[in-house]
Design a protein around this motif. Structure first.
Motif, PDB file in Angstrom:
ATOM      1  N   SER A 125      37.891   2.311  18.487  1.00 14.65           N
ATOM      2  CA  SER A 125      36.667   1.944  19.210  1.00 14.65           C
ATOM      3  C   SER A 125      35.971   3.155  19.831  1.00 14.65           C
ATOM      4  O   SER A 125      34.826   3.052  20.249  1.00 14.65           O
ATOM      5  N   LEU A 126      36.668   4.295  19.880  1.00 16.30           N
ATOM      6  CA  LEU A 126      36.060   5.513  20.441  1.00 16.30           C
ATOM      7  C   LEU A 126      35.795   6.560  19.355  1.00 16.30           C
ATOM      8  O   LEU A 126      35.640   7.745  19.653  1.00 16.30           O
ATOM      9  N   GLU A 127      35.741   6.102  18.121  1.00 17.08           N
ATOM     10  CA  GLU A 127      35.642   7.016  16.992  1.00 17.08           C
ATOM     11  C   GLU A 127      34.383   7.888  17.019  1.00 17.08           C
ATOM     12  O   GLU A 127      34.418   9.057  16.656  1.00 17.08           O
ATOM     13  N   ASP A 128      33.284   7.301  17.455  1.00 17.43           N
ATOM     14  CA  ASP A 128      32.018   8.037  17.400  1.00 17.43           C
ATOM     15  C   ASP A 128      31.473   8.344  18.799  1.00 17.43           C
ATOM     16  O   ASP A 128      31.671   7.565  19.732  1.00 17.43           O
ATOM     17  N   VAL A 129      30.757   9.452  18.882  1.00 14.30           N
ATOM     18  CA  VAL A 129      30.054   9.765  20.131  1.00 14.30           C
ATOM     19  C   VAL A 129      29.071   8.631  20.417  1.00 14.30           C
ATOM     20  O   VAL A 129      28.375   8.158  19.517  1.00 14.30           O
ATOM     21  N   GLY A 130      29.060   8.196  21.656  1.00 14.29           N
ATOM     22  CA  GLY A 130      28.188   7.070  22.037  1.00 14.29           C
ATOM     23  C   GLY A 130      28.935   5.761  22.131  1.00 14.29           C
ATOM     24  O   GLY A 130      28.395   4.781  22.643  1.00 14.29           O
ATOM     25  N   ASN A 131      30.188   5.748  21.648  1.00 15.20           N
ATOM     26  CA  ASN A 131      30.996   4.528  21.746  1.00 15.20           C
ATOM     27  C   ASN A 131      31.520   4.337  23.164  1.00 15.20           C
ATOM     28  O   ASN A 131      31.684   5.299  23.916  1.00 15.20           O
ATOM     29  N   ALA A 132      31.811   3.089  23.497  1.00 17.13           N
ATOM     30  CA  ALA A 132      32.421   2.758  24.788  1.00 17.13           C
ATOM     31  C   ALA A 132      33.393   1.609  24.567  1.00 17.13           C
ATOM     32  O   ALA A 132      33.237   0.827  23.623  1.00 17.13           O
ATOM     33  N   ALA A 133      34.396   1.517  25.416  1.00 15.22           N
ATOM     34  CA  ALA A 133      35.379   0.433  25.304  1.00 15.22           C
ATOM     35  C   ALA A 133      35.872   0.070  26.700  1.00 15.22           C
ATOM     36  O   ALA A 133      35.803   0.873  27.628  1.00 15.22           O
ATOM     37  N   TRP A 134      36.359  -1.139  26.795  1.00 16.65           N
ATOM     38  CA  TRP A 134      36.892  -1.620  28.058  1.00 16.65           C
ATOM     39  C   TRP A 134      38.388  -1.350  28.142  1.00 16.65           C
ATOM     40  O   TRP A 134      39.108  -1.475  27.154  1.00 16.65           O
ATOM     41  N   ILE A 135      38.823  -1.024  29.342  1.00 19.74           N
ATOM     42  CA  ILE A 135      40.251  -0.923  29.649  1.00 19.74           C
ATOM     43  C   ILE A 135      40.504  -1.885  30.801  1.00 19.74           C
ATOM     44  O   ILE A 135      39.858  -1.790  31.845  1.00 19.74           O
ATOM     45  N   THR A 136      41.441  -2.790  30.589  1.00 26.41           N
ATOM     46  CA  THR A 136      41.728  -3.792  31.612  1.00 26.41           C
ATOM     47  C   THR A 136      43.225  -3.864  31.843  1.00 26.41           C
ATOM     48  O   THR A 136      44.001  -3.887  30.889  1.00 26.41           O
ATOM     49  N   ASP A 137      43.612  -3.862  33.091  1.00 29.79           N
ATOM     50  CA  ASP A 137      45.007  -4.124  33.438  1.00 29.79           C
ATOM     51  C   ASP A 137      45.016  -4.978  34.695  1.00 29.79           C
ATOM     52  O   ASP A 137      44.690  -4.495  35.780  1.00 29.79           O
ATOM     53  N   GLU A 138      45.348  -6.243  34.513  1.00 28.79           N
ATOM     54  CA  GLU A 138      45.330  -7.176  35.650  1.00 28.79           C
ATOM     55  C   GLU A 138      46.331  -6.749  36.721  1.00 28.79           C
ATOM     56  O   GLU A 138      46.057  -6.854  37.907  1.00 28.79           O
ATOM     57  N   GLY A 139      47.499  -6.274  36.296  1.00 27.95           N
ATOM     58  CA  GLY A 139      48.541  -5.893  37.245  1.00 27.95           C
ATOM     59  C   GLY A 139      48.092  -4.813  38.212  1.00 27.95           C
ATOM     60  O   GLY A 139      48.416  -4.850  39.402  1.00 27.95           O
ATOM     61  N   LYS A 140      47.358  -3.834  37.702  1.00 26.99           N
ATOM     62  CA  LYS A 140      46.859  -2.740  38.551  1.00 26.99           C
ATOM     63  C   LYS A 140      45.443  -3.007  39.042  1.00 26.99           C
ATOM     64  O   LYS A 140      44.856  -2.180  39.739  1.00 26.99           O
ATOM     65  N   GLY A 141      44.888  -4.128  38.621  1.00 23.60           N
ATOM     66  CA  GLY A 141      43.524  -4.454  39.044  1.00 23.60           C
ATOM     67  C   GLY A 141      42.487  -3.512  38.453  1.00 23.60           C
ATOM     68  O   GLY A 141      41.465  -3.243  39.079  1.00 23.60           O
ATOM     69  N   LEU A 142      42.739  -3.011  37.252  1.00 22.76           N
ATOM     70  CA  LEU A 142      41.820  -2.066  36.621  1.00 22.76           C
ATOM     71  C   LEU A 142      40.842  -2.782  35.714  1.00 22.76           C
ATOM     72  O   LEU A 142      41.247  -3.531  34.813  1.00 22.76           O
ATOM     73  N   LYS A 143      39.571  -2.542  35.963  1.00 31.78           N
ATOM     74  CA  LYS A 143      38.507  -3.001  35.065  1.00 31.78           C
ATOM     75  C   LYS A 143      37.616  -1.795  34.836  1.00 31.78           C
ATOM     76  O   LYS A 143      36.712  -1.513  35.617  1.00 31.78           O
ATOM     77  N   LEU A 144      37.925  -1.076  33.764  1.00 34.16           N
ATOM     78  CA  LEU A 144      37.295   0.214  33.520  1.00 34.16           C
ATOM     79  C   LEU A 144      36.497   0.205  32.227  1.00 34.16           C
ATOM     80  O   LEU A 144      36.691  -0.643  31.366  1.00 34.16           O
ATOM     81  N   ILE A 145      35.622   1.188  32.135  1.00 38.73           N
ATOM     82  CA  ILE A 145      34.932   1.443  30.872  1.00 38.73           C
ATOM     83  C   ILE A 145      35.171   2.907  30.539  1.00 38.73           C
ATOM     84  O   ILE A 145      35.081   3.773  31.419  1.00 38.73           O
ATOM     85  N   ILE A 146      35.539   3.151  29.281  1.00 38.25           N
ATOM     86  CA  ILE A 146      35.674   4.534  28.812  1.00 38.25           C
ATOM     87  C   ILE A 146      34.536   4.793  27.846  1.00 38.25           C
ATOM     88  O   ILE A 146      34.238   3.966  26.990  1.00 38.25           O
ATOM     89  N   VAL A 147      33.914   5.948  28.022  1.00 39.01           N
ATOM     90  CA  VAL A 147      32.744   6.301  27.220  1.00 39.01           C
ATOM     91  C   VAL A 147      32.998   7.643  26.553  1.00 39.01           C
ATOM     92  O   VAL A 147      33.434   8.591  27.202  1.00 39.01           O
ATOM     93  N   ARG A 148      32.723   7.696  25.255  1.00 38.85           N
ATOM     94  CA  ARG A 148      32.774   8.987  24.561  1.00 38.85           C
ATOM     95  C   ARG A 148      31.359   9.546  24.586  1.00 38.85           C
ATOM     96  O   ARG A 148      30.501   9.116  23.815  1.00 38.85           O
ATOM     97  N   VAL A 149      31.132  10.480  25.466  1.00 40.98           N
ATOM     98  CA  VAL A 149      29.777  10.986  25.660  1.00 40.98           C
ATOM     99  C   VAL A 149      29.495  12.232  24.831  1.00 40.98           C
ATOM    100  O   VAL A 149      28.341  12.630  24.694  1.00 40.98           O
ATOM    101  N   GLY A 150      30.528  12.835  24.286  1.00 41.18           N
ATOM    102  CA  GLY A 150      30.356  14.019  23.446  1.00 41.18           C
ATOM    103  C   GLY A 150      31.537  14.132  22.506  1.00 41.18           C
ATOM    104  O   GLY A 150      32.485  13.334  22.578  1.00 41.18           O
ATOM    105  N   ARG A 151      31.482  15.137  21.639  1.00 39.85           N
ATOM    106  CA  ARG A 151      32.564  15.285  20.650  1.00 39.85           C
ATOM    107  C   ARG A 151      33.938  15.344  21.330  1.00 39.85           C
ATOM    108  O   ARG A 151      34.875  14.701  20.882  1.00 39.85           O
ATOM    109  N   ASP A 152      34.021  16.101  22.403  1.00 37.50           N
ATOM    110  CA  ASP A 152      35.293  16.216  23.134  1.00 37.50           C
ATOM    111  C   ASP A 152      35.133  15.844  24.588  1.00 37.50           C
ATOM    112  O   ASP A 152      35.853  16.361  25.450  1.00 37.50           O
ATOM    113  N   GLU A 153      34.198  14.985  24.869  1.00 33.52           N
ATOM    114  CA  GLU A 153      33.939  14.624  26.265  1.00 33.52           C
ATOM    115  C   GLU A 153      34.003  13.110  26.454  1.00 33.52           C
ATOM    116  O   GLU A 153      33.299  12.354  25.779  1.00 33.52           O
TER     117      GLU A 153
END
Ligand code: FES
Length: 157
Positions: free
Chosen positions: A64-92
């Motif tokens: 889901s993070l293969e291309d620059v501009g992609n984003a994906a959700w990370i969720t962990d109920e136990g830790k209360g995490l509701k995050l978004i990860i974004v690939r904003v550049g080739r290595d960023e």
């Protein structure tokens, strides 16, 4: 064709027109989902390892993070995490809370504008470091430090 409008919808529209009350907060308080729907997929579970103080993301398994501009959700109920990860550049990559600080609605990544925007009427906009670009939100999104070690992203939580 005529369409009926509920009293609640009328009041929300009036509040927005008058500029006094944010419609999304009213909608949220009423328990009505007004999200425009975020299309971000969940990060592939096989790519994610959750540790006590960090997340490890194996990029070779994160399609889901293969291309620059992609984003994906990370969720962990136990830790209360509701995050978004974004690939904003080739290595960023950036990892932030995906809950708008205004009313708790989900934010999405807009690769054309290079910012995160609240799905709720597209109100608040946030820079990739989490800072508010446009309100009504006043507080930034929490941003999490990301480092890359070969093909693994390490996210401090
Ligand atoms: S929830 Fe109101 S702007 Fe995001």
């Amino acid at each position: 064709m005529e369409q009926a409008i509920t009293r609640r919808e009328m009041m929300q529209a009036s509040a927005i027109l008058l500029g006094g009350v944010c419609g999304c907060r009213v909608a949220s308080d009423a328990g009505v989902v007004r999200s425009a729907c975020c299309n971000s997929p969940d990060l592939e579970a096989e790519s994610l390892t959750i540790h006590e103080d960090h997340l490890a993301i194996d990029l070779t398994k994160a399609a889901s993070l293969e291309d620059v501009g992609n984003a994906a959700w990370i969720t962990d109920e136990g830790k209360g995490l509701k995050l978004i990860i974004v690939r904003v550049g080739r290595d960023e990559y950036r990892v932030l809370s995906r809950l708008c600080t205004h009313g708790g609605q989900t934010v999405s990544y807009n690769p054309k504008r290079l910012l995160l925007q609240c799905n709720n009427f597209n109100h608040s906009n946030f820079a990739l470091d989490g800072q508010v670009v446009k309100g009504p939100a006043e507080m930034p999104l929490k941003a999490y430090p990301v480092t890359r070690v070969e093909d693994t992203l390490v996210v401090a939580i």
